[in-house]
Structures are given as structure tokens and as C-alpha cells.
Design an enzyme around this catalytic site. Structure first.
Site, PDB file in Angstrom:
ATOM      1  N   ASN A  39      -1.885   4.903   6.991  1.00 13.50           N
ATOM      2  CA  ASN A  39      -2.740   5.604   6.043  1.00 13.50           C
ATOM      3  C   ASN A  39      -4.224   5.311   6.260  1.00 13.50           C
ATOM      4  O   ASN A  39      -5.061   5.767   5.482  1.00 13.50           O
ATOM      5  CB  ASN A  39      -2.349   5.277   4.597  1.00 13.50           C
ATOM      6  CG  ASN A  39      -1.202   6.148   4.112  1.00 13.50           C
ATOM      7  OD1 ASN A  39      -0.915   7.193   4.689  1.00 13.50           O
ATOM      8  ND2 ASN A  39      -0.527   5.715   3.057  1.00 13.50           N
ATOM      9  N   ALA A  47      -1.969   2.082  -4.092  1.00 12.86           N
ATOM     10  CA  ALA A  47      -0.513   1.955  -4.263  1.00 12.86           C
ATOM     11  C   ALA A  47       0.306   2.399  -3.048  1.00 12.86           C
ATOM     12  O   ALA A  47       1.537   2.483  -3.142  1.00 12.86           O
ATOM     13  CB  ALA A  47      -0.036   2.704  -5.517  1.00 12.86           C
ATOM     14  N   ASP A  48      -0.345   2.677  -1.922  1.00  5.15           N
ATOM     15  CA  ASP A  48       0.420   3.019  -0.711  1.00  5.15           C
ATOM     16  C   ASP A  48      -0.378   2.629   0.534  1.00  5.15           C
ATOM     17  O   ASP A  48      -0.468   3.394   1.495  1.00  5.15           O
ATOM     18  CB  ASP A  48       0.737   4.518  -0.694  1.00  5.15           C
ATOM     19  CG  ASP A  48       1.808   4.883   0.339  1.00  5.15           C
ATOM     20  OD1 ASP A  48       2.574   3.981   0.751  1.00  5.15           O
ATOM     21  OD2 ASP A  48       1.861   6.054   0.750  1.00  5.15           O
ATOM     22  N   ILE A  49      -0.955   1.444   0.507  1.00  9.37           N
ATOM     23  CA  ILE A  49      -1.764   0.983   1.645  1.00  9.37           C
ATOM     24  C   ILE A  49      -0.843   0.521   2.765  1.00  9.37           C
ATOM     25  O   ILE A  49       0.010  -0.341   2.569  1.00  9.37           O
ATOM     26  CB  ILE A  49      -2.719  -0.141   1.214  1.00  9.37           C
ATOM     27  CG1 ILE A  49      -3.794   0.428   0.287  1.00  9.37           C
ATOM     28  CG2 ILE A  49      -3.358  -0.822   2.416  1.00  9.37           C
ATOM     29  CD1 ILE A  49      -4.780  -0.592  -0.236  1.00  9.37           C
TER      30      ILE A  49
END
Length: 266
Positions: A99, A93-95
Site C-alpha cells: 500500500n 488500518a491497512d498499512i
């Protein structure tokens, strides 16, 4: 729920669910120290930078963009990593490119087998993950991310989503690697979502356009994507065209990363 305790929970889920040979693909937290006014998480140090750092390094060079064989290779690695996460029912949910950390394994690895997990990319920042094992099978979400540029096409069109938010993140990360660190914008043309990234000078423009089309246009939550199949398409092009070019390009990148790290410590 506060992000840090949740990140530690997800860390324990990955410890329990992932094969030991795949655990190093994701950041690992050794201990969590939680207080009323904050918390401290202790984990592995990866100090070679991120994929975004790599893209910014290339911007300072004459070619301005990351070499195409490396972009294809990193795309294969990204797909393989996310494939392992989804297999244990976790959505990141935060690619995004900042990251994906580069670890010591990246310096040492000389194997470009697409099935190898020794490539040295580490997916970081597990604080936004969704543990789908906490929900009934087939659960989908309608929540919308408020940050512009991180809303998947399902959020933009008001459709339910699950793993699609990670597909959108993969598309955005690969777009940055291909074209540079500009926002990954998409638009809907006659019901079809398209990336606004430009590939006119890219030798594999048709491949990338099809890649982004596939990631951005998932029919529904019952028709999810085979990341393995998508990875296979990129692998075929990589092996056919660049099998002997990856190692020298990677060696050059290693030098650039080490020089950048050394300069940042002065």
C-alpha cells in the site's frame, strides 16, 4: 458501508485537514462515480510499483535483501507519513508494503532531509481508514481483524486499540523491507511481544529489535507512541553511517524500478 464511497469520504477529509504540502503523501481521488452495482474512482496514477515490488526486485539480485541505508530511509519516510495522518485523527488500518506506492517524486527527489516530504512514497488504499473525529475523544475499539498476520498485538491479546493497528502495520512493512516478503509473525514471551523476523546479519540488529519492541508493546490507548521520536532514532543512525551512500543506492534503485516497469509492459 461500501468501501468505495467511504474511501472517497476519507479522501475529502484529507483534502480538508492536511496541510497542502503534505497532501501528496496520500493517494488522491479526483472524482467518484457511484452506481448500484459498482463504482469507479478516478485518481492519480503511480506506476513505479510499491515497496513490496522493490523488495521482490532485490530478491532477484545477489544481495537478496534491500540495502540497509535504503531500509532505514524508507522507515523514516513511512513514520513521517503516518505521523501526518494521525495528526488529523485518521487511522489507516491497512498499512502494508503493497500500500506504499512509489511516485514520480521518487525519481526526481535528491533531498534526504528527514523532515522533507518530497521523498515520493504515497500511502494508498484509504478504504479501511477510521475517522476518529466521528467518535468521542479517547474512543478505542475491540473489533478483531479476521485476516491472519494483520491482527495487531492488542487484537491478539483482547485489549482495546486505536492507533496501535497502524503501529503494527509499520512494523510489518519495515520487517518485509528488512528481511524479505515473508509474513510478519509475532509471539508473546513472558508478557512481551516480539517479532519473529531475524536480524543476525543486520549491522543494526539492536536498533531494529528495539524499534519493533517499541511498536509492538504499547501499554494502553492512553500511552500512545511518539512516531516523531522513533523517527529521530532511525534518522540519527542513518545520518551518522550512510549520509553519503543514499544517493548512489537510490539511483540504482530507480534504474531497477524503471527496468521492472518496462519489462511489465511488454
Amino acid at each position: 458501508m461500501d468501501t468505495n464511497p467511504w474511501e472517497f469520504y476519507i479522501n475529502t477529509c484529507l483534502d480538508a485537514r492536511l496541510k497542502p504540502a503534505h497532501r501528496h503523501l496520500f493517494s488522491s481521488i479526483h472524482s467518484a462515480h457511484l452506481f448500484r452495482n459498482g463504482s469507479v474512482l478516478l485518481g492519480e496514477l503511480h506506476n513505479l510499483g510499491t515497496l513490496l515490488n522493490m523488495v521482490n526486485i532485490y530478491r532477484t539480485l545477489s544481495e537478496r535483501v534491500v540495502a540497509q541505508p535504503l531500509v532505514l530511509y524508507f522507515a523514516v519516510c513511512i513514520l513521517h507519513t503516518v505521523e501526518q495522518l494521525h495528526a488529523v485523527h485518521v487511522v489507516h488500518a491497512d498499512i502494508k508494503p503493497d500500500n506504499f506506492m512509489l511516485s514520480q517524486r521518487f525519481l526526481e527527489n535528491k533531498c534526504f532531509d528527514p523532515e522533507s516530504t518530497e521523498h515520493g512514497l504515497v500511502l494508498n488504499d484509504l478504504g479501511q481508514c477510521i475517522d476518529l473525529q466521528m467518535f468521542p475523544d479517547g474512543t478505542a475499539f475491540t473489533t478483531t481483524c479476521l485476516t491472519s498476520g494483520f491482527q495487531c498485538t492488542e487484537m491478539l491479546s483482547g485489549k482495546p486499540w486505536s492507533y496501535q493497528t497502524d503501529y503494527f502495520g509499520i512494523a510489518g512493512t519495515c520487517s518485509v523491507c528488512c528481511s524479505g516478503p515473508s509474513p510478519h509473525n509475532v509471539s508473546n514471551q513472558d508478557g512481551v511481544w516480539r517479532t519473529n523476523a531475524m536480524f543476525r546479519r543486520n549491522p543494526h540488529s539492536e536498533l531494529w529489535l528495539e524499534f519493533f519492541h517499541t511498536l509492538l508493546n504499547i501499554p494502553d490507548c492512553r500511552s500512545l507512541l511518539s512516531l516523531r521520536m522513533l523517527r529521530g532514532n532511525l534518522t540519527d543512525v542513518l545520518q551518522k553511517n550512510y549520509n553519503n551512500k543514499l544517493l548512489p543506492l537510490k539511483r540504482r534503485l530507480v534504474v531497477l524500478l524503471l527496468e521492472s516497469h518496462k519489462a511489465s509492459r511488454r
